[in-house]
Design an enzyme around this catalytic site. Sequence first.
Site, PDB file in Angstrom:
ATOM      1  N   GLU A 179       0.859  -1.181   0.000  1.00  0.00           N
ATOM      2  CA  GLU A 179       0.000   0.000   0.000  1.00  0.00           C
ATOM      3  C   GLU A 179       0.894   1.228   0.000  1.00  0.00           C
ATOM      4  OE1 GLU A 179      -3.503  -1.990   2.832  1.00  0.00           O
ATOM      5  OE2 GLU A 179      -2.447  -0.200   3.488  1.00  0.00           O
ATOM      6  N   ASP A 210      -5.310   9.018  10.920  1.00  0.00           N
ATOM      7  CA  ASP A 210      -3.983   8.500  11.244  1.00  0.00           C
ATOM      8  C   ASP A 210      -3.456   9.005  12.565  1.00  0.00           C
ATOM      9  OD1 ASP A 210      -3.071   6.746   9.035  1.00  0.00           O
ATOM     10  OD2 ASP A 210      -3.592   8.503   7.842  1.00  0.00           O
ATOM     11  N   TYR A 239     -10.333  -4.612   3.831  1.00  0.00           N
ATOM     12  CA  TYR A 239      -9.382  -4.212   4.868  1.00  0.00           C
ATOM     13  C   TYR A 239     -10.157  -4.110   6.170  1.00  0.00           C
ATOM     14  CZ  TYR A 239      -5.574  -1.299   6.901  1.00  0.00           C
ATOM     15  OH  TYR A 239      -4.567  -0.788   7.664  1.00  0.00           O
TER      16      TYR A 239
END
Lengths: 403, 266
Positions: free
Chosen positions: B45, B56, B171
């Site tokens: 990725e 994040d 995912y």
Amino acid sequence: MTTNTNSFRNQPDERGHFGEFGGRYVAETLMPLILDLEREYRAAKADPAFTAEFEDLLEHYVGRPSPLYFAPRLTEELNGAQVWFKRDELNHTGAHKINNCIGQILLAIRMGKTRIIAETGAGQHGVATATVCARFGLPCVVYMGATDVARQAPNVFRMKLLGAEVVPVTAGAATLKDAMNEALRDWVANVHDTFYIIGTAAGPHPYPELVRDFQSVIGKEARAQLLSRTGRLPDLLVAAIGGGSNAIGLFHPFLDDPSVKMLGVEAAGHGLDKEHAASLAGGRPGILHGNKTYLLQDDDGQIVEGHSISAGLDYPGIGPEHAWLKESGRVQYTSATDKEALDAFQLLCRTEGIIPALEPSHAIAAVKKVAPTMPKDAIILANLCGRGDKDIFSVAEHLGVRL
Amino acid sequence: MSRLQSAFTRGRPALVCFITGGDPTPDATPAILDALVEGGADVIELGMPFTDPMADGPAIQAANLRALGAGTKTADIFRIATDFRARHPQVPLVLMGYANPMITRGPQWFADECRKAGLDGVICVDIPPEEDAELGPFLRAAGVSLIRLATPTTDAARLPAVLDGSSGFLYYVSVAGITGMQQAGLGSIEAAVARLKAASDIPVAVGFGVRTPEQAGPIARVADGVVVGSALIDLIATHGADAAGPVRQLTLALAEAVHNARKGAA
């Protein structure tokens, strides 16, 4: 009742879109919560007990209705249209922000959430959130850019007095955008018990809609007050715009009155060709913080930091309903520079004995330009959305005065 | 069979590695990508840096800012991807990032660039199924997989919407939170993967909070793949342009733990 398909007041659609703007651009973790919030808001809106509690708190805790005030000396000085102010700076906590916080904390309690988070720029929304958390006994964490913590020290102290934890955010330019990123990070990690009280009419659906609805008390009161005092509607509404919650709150109840023109005033900072925070004037559509709207950004879609003398307008985006109202042409948008806002700030102090916040000083700057061009029987109604106590230190600094 | 499909049908779990493109500089990224391949990563990725990486944690936030600080542009990311495809014709490469840089020149432009660069898929953090029209149809028409995220808060009612239109792999974000912070309990991961696999044939890779071979191995016993990001980013933060060596070492150890996780487990 028939549905008026030409109404400007029936946005957003069922997917939370205002035309091409708005929407729900959030990480999957938050999506179920956003859908929950929407269901709960629909139920609350239809529940007379919710409305009754909201209105009771606005009257007895916030001090509504706020006055509608005709400004005689400012009108005389500008030598044009009559200038009237909606005095939302007289609310408890000193700004319009509290209207929305009352509504959202009632929603949080209804949803069984036990912890509140918020982002703040100037600190007015942080103070309002800390206030309602103290009132209802819920723990409160406020994310605030470290730059803003430094330039809004009195509000930081107020939040702490009210029992909130203020977390300085050092990422990026350490202002409102970065505080919002950090609040979203907290929320995504604490979705089970935490309610995020967003301070402006932006973010993922249903926030732009519910913040607008809670702030619409401003326009509803003003409309009734002016009709009862003068028997007529205003010719022009004026309000400052960062995210745009005070402006949408004033404008929305008037959107279907075709004779009422509206002017939103963005922060032009050092000038539109330099650093500024005017996303409608200097930005283009994009996706940030859960919604599609006008954003200050570069060719690659990287977000550019906003700049304004007013920490509350220092945001590179704008609420999606304003983006839609601009494209539809219903509302006109202009901007005022730091210097124009400072001049207007002093003008209102001198002519009316009112110290405004730097945010509505941008609206007053626009009034100063437009009033002289209008006939003397015309009525301008501007939103005085915050008082200037919090800004006296930064104003002194800009005027070269040492306190 | 597509590159992504073959990565998940090797008779062993797959190691998925994430790094941020342009971190510490665009020129340093190719060697780090090569180190991931040499270390045994099955899928890579490549993060598209963004000024506001809201999902994040501190490690990947800092990587985004280092990349942008080094002047990384979207054009650099596509050049890095194109060159990678020339060097490694068989290794799946997926772009991961946020919506605004992806749609800013229009979704058609973005989908075309992905196809031309030989990218296998795209993961966009902030376009949920409800806003699929923004990007999904363009990627699918260009033959690029849209890889969706499922989380602990994705309930049974939402799962069909998440799976609809997604391909490549799913995912599974194992913790409700941001990247690199904490690890979920193995029991909850196992239950979640079983739930996802009952609803779909698509491979399930598990990430968020997985840092070491010791953590990755047990997850690989129950999932089709394991995603590691922040631990690799930390090495890049420490070693800068010389990170390829340490990245290769960690990838080797992770690959050994993941690939062999099910051996002798019966």
